[in-house]
Scaffold this motif. Structure first.
Motif, PDB file in Angstrom:
ATOM      1  N   SER A 121       0.821  -1.206   0.000  1.00 49.09           N
ATOM      2  CA  SER A 121       0.000   0.000   0.000  1.00 49.09           C
ATOM      3  C   SER A 121       0.859   1.261   0.000  1.00 49.09           C
ATOM      4  CB  SER A 121      -0.942   0.010   1.199  1.00 49.09           C
ATOM      5  OG  SER A 121      -1.868  -1.043   1.097  1.00 49.09           O
ATOM      6  N   VAL A 122       1.933   1.268   0.763  1.00 49.57           N
ATOM      7  CA  VAL A 122       2.844   2.416   0.759  1.00 49.57           C
ATOM      8  C   VAL A 122       3.449   2.595  -0.632  1.00 49.57           C
ATOM      9  CG1 VAL A 122       5.047   3.268   1.673  1.00 49.57           C
ATOM     10  CG2 VAL A 122       3.334   2.343   3.225  1.00 49.57           C
ATOM     11  N   GLY A 123       3.809   1.487  -1.262  1.00 53.35           N
ATOM     12  CA  GLY A 123       4.312   1.560  -2.635  1.00 53.35           C
ATOM     13  C   GLY A 123       3.269   2.133  -3.582  1.00 53.35           C
ATOM     14  N   SER A 124       2.009   1.759  -3.390  1.00 53.55           N
ATOM     15  CA  SER A 124       0.927   2.293  -4.220  1.00 53.55           C
ATOM     16  C   SER A 124       0.774   3.798  -4.017  1.00 53.55           C
ATOM     17  CB  SER A 124      -0.398   1.605  -3.887  1.00 53.55           C
ATOM     18  OG  SER A 124      -0.348   0.247  -4.209  1.00 53.55           O
ATOM     19  N   PHE A 125       0.937   4.245  -2.768  1.00 49.30           N
ATOM     20  CA  PHE A 125       0.860   5.682  -2.500  1.00 49.30           C
ATOM     21  C   PHE A 125       1.957   6.426  -3.260  1.00 49.30           C
ATOM     22  CE2 PHE A 125      -1.649   4.402   1.181  1.00 49.30           C
ATOM     23  CZ  PHE A 125      -2.638   5.375   1.172  1.00 49.30           C
ATOM     24  N   PHE A 126       3.178   5.908  -3.217  1.00 50.61           N
ATOM     25  CA  PHE A 126       4.278   6.569  -3.910  1.00 50.61           C
ATOM     26  C   PHE A 126       4.088   6.553  -5.424  1.00 50.61           C
ATOM     27  CE2 PHE A 126       6.835   5.785   0.032  1.00 50.61           C
ATOM     28  CZ  PHE A 126       7.059   7.123   0.313  1.00 50.61           C
ATOM     29  N   ALA A 156       0.443  10.990 -10.528  1.00 52.75           N
ATOM     30  CA  ALA A 156      -0.414  12.179 -10.556  1.00 52.75           C
ATOM     31  C   ALA A 156       0.422  13.442 -10.753  1.00 52.75           C
ATOM     32  CB  ALA A 156      -1.221  12.275  -9.272  1.00 52.75           C
ATOM     33  N   TYR A 157       1.549  13.511 -10.083  1.00 51.80           N
ATOM     34  CA  TYR A 157       2.398  14.698 -10.178  1.00 51.80           C
ATOM     35  C   TYR A 157       2.915  14.903 -11.605  1.00 51.80           C
ATOM     36  CZ  TYR A 157       6.141  17.997  -9.198  1.00 51.80           C
ATOM     37  OH  TYR A 157       6.965  19.077  -9.196  1.00 51.80           O
TER      38      TYR A 157
END
Length: 134
Positions: free
Chosen positions: A66-71, A77-78
Motif C-alpha cells: 500500500s505504501v508503494g501504491s501511495f508513492f 499524478a504529479y
C-alpha cells in the motif's frame, strides 16, 4: 494441474510452495471471495496455515504494498497531471489501493507462506503424499 519447476513462477502463479501444483486460492481474484483459501493443498495435502494466526504477518506485507501504491500513485499524478490539486492525489491513490486489494492480499499471503512457512519444494511429494480425507 501441471507442476511448475521454478519457485519464482510457482509463486507468481500462486501455487503450493511444496508441490508447485495445487492452487493457493479456490476462487478467482475478481470474485467477492477473493481471499478464500483451502485448508490444505489439494495435490500434496500441505497445510496452508502452518500455525494459528500465521497470516497476521501478511498485514505488514500488505502495508508495504500500500505504501508503494501511495508513492507510485502520487508520482504518477504529479508527472501526468502537472501537480494537480490535493483531491486528485487522494482520489487516484484511493482508487489504486482499492482496485489492487485482491492481488495485494493474495500476494501478501503467498509471500508469508513462501518465506516464513518453513515449506520447501519437493517435486516427488505429490506421488507419495496422503490425500486429504473428506
Amino acid at each position: 494441474m501441471s507442476r511448475i519447476d521454478s519457485t519464482a513462477l510457482a509463486f507468481l502463479d500462486l501455487r503450493c510452495p511444496r508441490c508447485h501444483e495445487g492452487k493457493l486460492f479456490t476462487t478467482p481474484a475478481l470474485s467477492p471471495r477473493f481471499a478464500q483459501m483451502p485448508a490444505h493443498c489439494p495435490v500434496c495435502n500441505q497445510a496452508y496455515e502452518p500455525e494459528p494466526g500465521f497470516y497476521w504477518g501478511a498485514m505488514f506485507v500488505s502495508y508495504g504494498f500500500s505504501v508503494g501504491s501511495f508513492f507510485i500513485g502520487g508520482a504518477a499524478a504529479y508527472y501526468l497531471f502537472d501537480d494537480p490539486p490535493v483531491w486528485v492525489y487522494i482520489l487516484l491513490v484511493t482508487l489504486l489501493v482499492l482496485l489492487s486489494t485482491p492481488l495485494v492480499l493474495r500476494y501478501s499471503r503467498a509471500i508469508m507462506l513462501y518465506l516464513f512457512g518453513g515449506i520447501s519444494y519437493n517435486p516427488d511429494v505429490a506421488k507419495t503424499a496422503p490425500q486429504p480425507r473428506g
